[in-house]
Design an enzyme around this catalytic site. Structure first.
Site, PDB file in Angstrom:
ATOM      1  N   ASN A  22       7.689 -15.894  35.664  1.00  0.00           N
ATOM      2  CA  ASN A  22       6.257 -16.044  35.968  1.00  0.00           C
ATOM      3  C   ASN A  22       5.942 -17.236  36.866  1.00  0.00           C
ATOM      4  OD1 ASN A  22       4.768 -13.818  34.614  1.00  0.00           O
ATOM      5  ND2 ASN A  22       5.944 -14.568  32.864  1.00  0.00           N
ATOM      6  N   HIS A  68      -0.078 -16.376  33.009  1.00  0.00           N
ATOM      7  CA  HIS A  68       0.167 -15.496  31.860  1.00  0.00           C
ATOM      8  C   HIS A  68      -1.036 -14.574  31.582  1.00  0.00           C
ATOM      9  CE1 HIS A  68       3.572 -18.236  30.157  1.00  0.00           C
ATOM     10  NE2 HIS A  68       3.998 -17.405  31.066  1.00  0.00           N
ATOM     11  N   THR A 101      10.230 -16.015  29.138  1.00  0.00           N
ATOM     12  CA  THR A 101       9.922 -16.141  27.713  1.00  0.00           C
ATOM     13  C   THR A 101       9.299 -14.842  27.212  1.00  0.00           C
ATOM     14  OG1 THR A 101       9.168 -18.337  28.405  1.00  0.00           O
ATOM     15  CG2 THR A 101       8.897 -17.767  26.067  1.00  0.00           C
ATOM     16  N   PRO A 102       9.914 -14.169  26.229  1.00  0.00           N
ATOM     17  CA  PRO A 102       9.298 -12.956  25.676  1.00  0.00           C
ATOM     18  C   PRO A 102       7.904 -13.298  25.139  1.00  0.00           C
ATOM     19  CG  PRO A 102      11.510 -13.301  24.773  1.00  0.00           C
ATOM     20  CD  PRO A 102      11.170 -14.521  25.556  1.00  0.00           C
ATOM     21  N   ARG A 103       6.948 -12.487  25.519  1.00  0.00           N
ATOM     22  CA  ARG A 103       5.562 -12.789  25.154  1.00  0.00           C
ATOM     23  C   ARG A 103       4.921 -11.564  24.525  1.00  0.00           C
ATOM     24  NH1 ARG A 103       1.724 -13.144  29.235  1.00  0.00           N
ATOM     25  NH2 ARG A 103       3.412 -13.103  30.765  1.00  0.00           N
ATOM     26  N   ASP A 142      10.733 -21.021  24.347  1.00  0.00           N
ATOM     27  CA  ASP A 142       9.736 -22.028  24.704  1.00  0.00           C
ATOM     28  C   ASP A 142       9.654 -23.033  23.557  1.00  0.00           C
ATOM     29  OD1 ASP A 142       7.455 -23.532  25.152  1.00  0.00           O
ATOM     30  OD2 ASP A 142       6.339 -21.846  26.008  1.00  0.00           O
ATOM     31  N   HIS A 202      17.181 -26.823  29.539  1.00  0.00           N
ATOM     32  CA  HIS A 202      16.478 -27.905  30.236  1.00  0.00           C
ATOM     33  C   HIS A 202      16.804 -29.183  29.465  1.00  0.00           C
ATOM     34  CE1 HIS A 202      14.314 -24.604  32.046  1.00  0.00           C
ATOM     35  NE2 HIS A 202      13.598 -25.418  32.792  1.00  0.00           N
ATOM     36  N   GLU A 205      14.585 -33.798  31.190  1.00  0.00           N
ATOM     37  CA  GLU A 205      13.656 -33.487  32.283  1.00  0.00           C
ATOM     38  C   GLU A 205      12.648 -34.622  32.420  1.00  0.00           C
ATOM     39  OE1 GLU A 205      11.887 -29.681  31.515  1.00  0.00           O
ATOM     40  OE2 GLU A 205      10.892 -29.618  33.467  1.00  0.00           O
ATOM     41  N   ASP A 288      10.551 -22.599  40.037  1.00  0.00           N
ATOM     42  CA  ASP A 288       9.346 -21.770  40.061  1.00  0.00           C
ATOM     43  C   ASP A 288       8.915 -21.636  41.519  1.00  0.00           C
ATOM     44  OD1 ASP A 288       8.652 -21.672  37.054  1.00  0.00           O
ATOM     45  OD2 ASP A 288       8.878 -23.810  37.393  1.00  0.00           O
TER      46      ASP A 288
HETATM   47  P1  IMP Z   1       7.949 -17.305  32.014  1.00  0.00           P
HETATM   48  O1  IMP Z   1       8.882 -17.739  30.925  1.00  0.00           O
HETATM   49  O2  IMP Z   1       8.509 -16.221  32.893  1.00  0.00           O
HETATM   50  O3  IMP Z   1       6.585 -16.958  31.488  1.00  0.00           O
HETATM   51  O4  IMP Z   1       7.804 -18.543  33.040  1.00  0.00           O
HETATM   52  C1  IMP Z   1       6.933 -19.625  32.804  1.00  0.00           C
HETATM   53  C2  IMP Z   1       7.446 -20.496  31.688  1.00  0.00           C
HETATM   54  O5  IMP Z   1       8.688 -21.107  32.074  1.00  0.00           O
HETATM   55  C3  IMP Z   1       6.553 -21.684  31.353  1.00  0.00           C
HETATM   56  O6  IMP Z   1       5.536 -21.308  30.455  1.00  0.00           O
HETATM   57  C4  IMP Z   1       7.532 -22.685  30.736  1.00  0.00           C
HETATM   58  O7  IMP Z   1       7.777 -22.373  29.388  1.00  0.00           O
HETATM   59  C5  IMP Z   1       8.796 -22.412  31.513  1.00  0.00           C
HETATM   60  N1  IMP Z   1       8.955 -23.362  32.632  1.00  0.00           N
HETATM   61  C6  IMP Z   1       8.741 -23.153  33.935  1.00  0.00           C
HETATM   62  N2  IMP Z   1       9.019 -24.256  34.659  1.00  0.00           N
HETATM   63  C7  IMP Z   1       9.446 -25.173  33.775  1.00  0.00           C
HETATM   64  C8  IMP Z   1       9.895 -26.523  33.904  1.00  0.00           C
HETATM   65  O8  IMP Z   1       9.980 -27.129  34.992  1.00  0.00           O
HETATM   66  N3  IMP Z   1      10.226 -27.161  32.745  1.00  0.00           N
HETATM   67  C9  IMP Z   1      10.178 -26.556  31.534  1.00  0.00           C
HETATM   68  N4  IMP Z   1       9.764 -25.297  31.384  1.00  0.00           N
HETATM   69  C10 IMP Z   1       9.412 -24.621  32.488  1.00  0.00           C
HETATM   70 ZN    ZN Z   2      12.877 -24.739  34.698  1.00  0.00          ZN
END
Ligand code: IMP
Ligand code: ZN
Length: 348
Positions: A22, A68, A101-103, A142, A202, A205, A288
């Site tokens: 995302n 999201h 992240t499964p949502r 997450d 991660h 960070e 991202d």
């Molecule tokens: P998704 O998991 O496909 O929804 O992508 C977005 C999610 O990735 C965010 O809500 C974070 O949990 C995670 N995320 C994206 N970039 C970072 C980062 O730089 N550090 C930590 N988590 C990240």
């Molecule tokens: Zn990341």
């Protein structure tokens, strides 16, 4: 997106190992999502950080909240997954590990399992359509959702690893690094490791996570995301560096993400140089690409111009990323062959 990279960097075959689904949505795809849900009143400035702009990590996380809301049905997820994979392929990425992240979304009836299965379906469709890219998936935990959800996510990942015909290969630990403590996730991460899922975590960070990093390195992870504050020059420690080197754990390094997200003050101060000079395995990634308005070819060009890397050094960097991937042996072999056959046209 900013100015496209020069043709050498676009043509360079590349491996992308750290891409959150995302966070990777392009402006064009975002346009499409926004037009599907006009009532949300989303502006592009809420979902992407453009050239010269910076946001704190906390502000960047606000963008994910908005995104999201825009991606909350199976139809959205399929469209986004296929678009993101297509964009990486168009940028010369030959092997991609996507993570997400499964949502669940009660409003639309989406479950976590449906979420991941839909991404996997997107990956399958791209393959069927003949896209020149191999894609694997990491299920993301997450950290904001705590250890119980982490354990449930690992169970889901285990199931899907078995049923996805090799598409699901690992587990990611991500989310706001200021929230929670790594120790709470050790049982879930250990369980994932025991069942054969690779771990991409991660780590460090943000500053002052020495204790957490020390602990998580005992697992050990198979790859480290960012690792920005591991080394002593930025408040980490020699013992952390020694552990990472001893276990030869590759680092996934995301220059634009770290500079725009303000965890690194400028490109020339990026920890890429520290680790690269040590000869440690470093893989350039986007993190991202949508939120940070970049592409993998741009990240390679940025690294080359900032650290004075020759084209030969850039080639080696992209080639070595193959061995850091979670691809099975035969696929790694096939990718290595592909690099050999593509070389003449890249250096033409
Ligand atoms: P998704 O998991 O496909 O929804 O992508 C977005 C999610 O990735 C965010 O809500 C974070 O949990 C995670 N995320 C994206 N970039 C970072 C980062 O730089 N550090 C930590 N988590 C990240
Ligand atoms: Zn990341």
């Amino acid at each position: 997106m900013e100015k496209p990279a020069d043709s050498f960097y676009r043509q360079l075959p590349k491996v992308e190992l750290h891409a959150h689904l995302n966070g990777s949505i392009s402006v064009a795809t975002m346009e499409n999502l926004i037009s599907r849900k006009p009532h949300l009143n989303v502006q592009h400035s809420m979902t992407a950080i453009h050239k010269g702009q910076h946001r704190t990590l906390g502000q960047a996380f606000q963008a994910f909240k908005v995104i999201h809301q825009l991606v909350d049905t199976e139809e959205d997820i399929l469209m986004v997954a296929k678009a993101v994979i297509g964009e990486f392929a168009a940028d010369g990425v030959k092997y991609l590990e996507l993570r997400s992240t499964p949502r669940e979304e009660t409003k639309t009836g989406l479950t976590k399992r449906m979420y991941v299965e839909t991404v996997i379906e997107g990956i399958r469709q791209c393959k069927q359509e003949g896209l020149d890219i191999e894609v694997r998936f990491l299920v993301a935990v997450d950290r904001r959702n705590g250890p119980q959800v982490a354990m449930e996510t690992v169970k889901l990942a285990e199931d899907l690893m078995v049923s996805s015909d090799g598409v699901v290969v690992g587990l990611d630990l991500s989310g706001d690094p200021k929230v929670g403590h790594g120790k709470d996730f050790v049982p879930a991460l250990q369980k994932a490791k025991n069942c054969g899922l690779k771990l991409a975590l991660h780590l460090s960070e943000i500053p002052s996570q020495k204790e957490e990093s020390e602990l998580l390195l005992t697992l050990p992870p198979d790859r480290i995301g960012h690792g920005t504050f591991l080394h002593p020059e930025v408040g980490g420690s020699q013992s952390l560096v020694d552990k990472v080197r001893e276990k030869n754990i590759p680092l996934e390094l995301c220059l634009t993400s770290n500079v725009k997200g303000l965890s690194v003050p400028s490109y020339d101060k990026h920890h890429f140089l520290y680790w690269y000079q040590l000869g440690h395995p470093c893989v350039l990634c986007t993190d991202d690409k949508g939120v940070f308005s970049t592409e993998l070819s741009q990240e390679y060009q940025l690294a080359a111009s900032t650290f004075g890397l020759s084209q030969e050094a850039v080639w080696t960097l992209s080639q070595q990323a193959i061995s850091c991937s979670f691809a099975p042996g035969p696929l790694k072999e096939a990718l290595s062959q592909r690099w050999v056959s593509l070389r003449p046209q890249v250096f033409r």
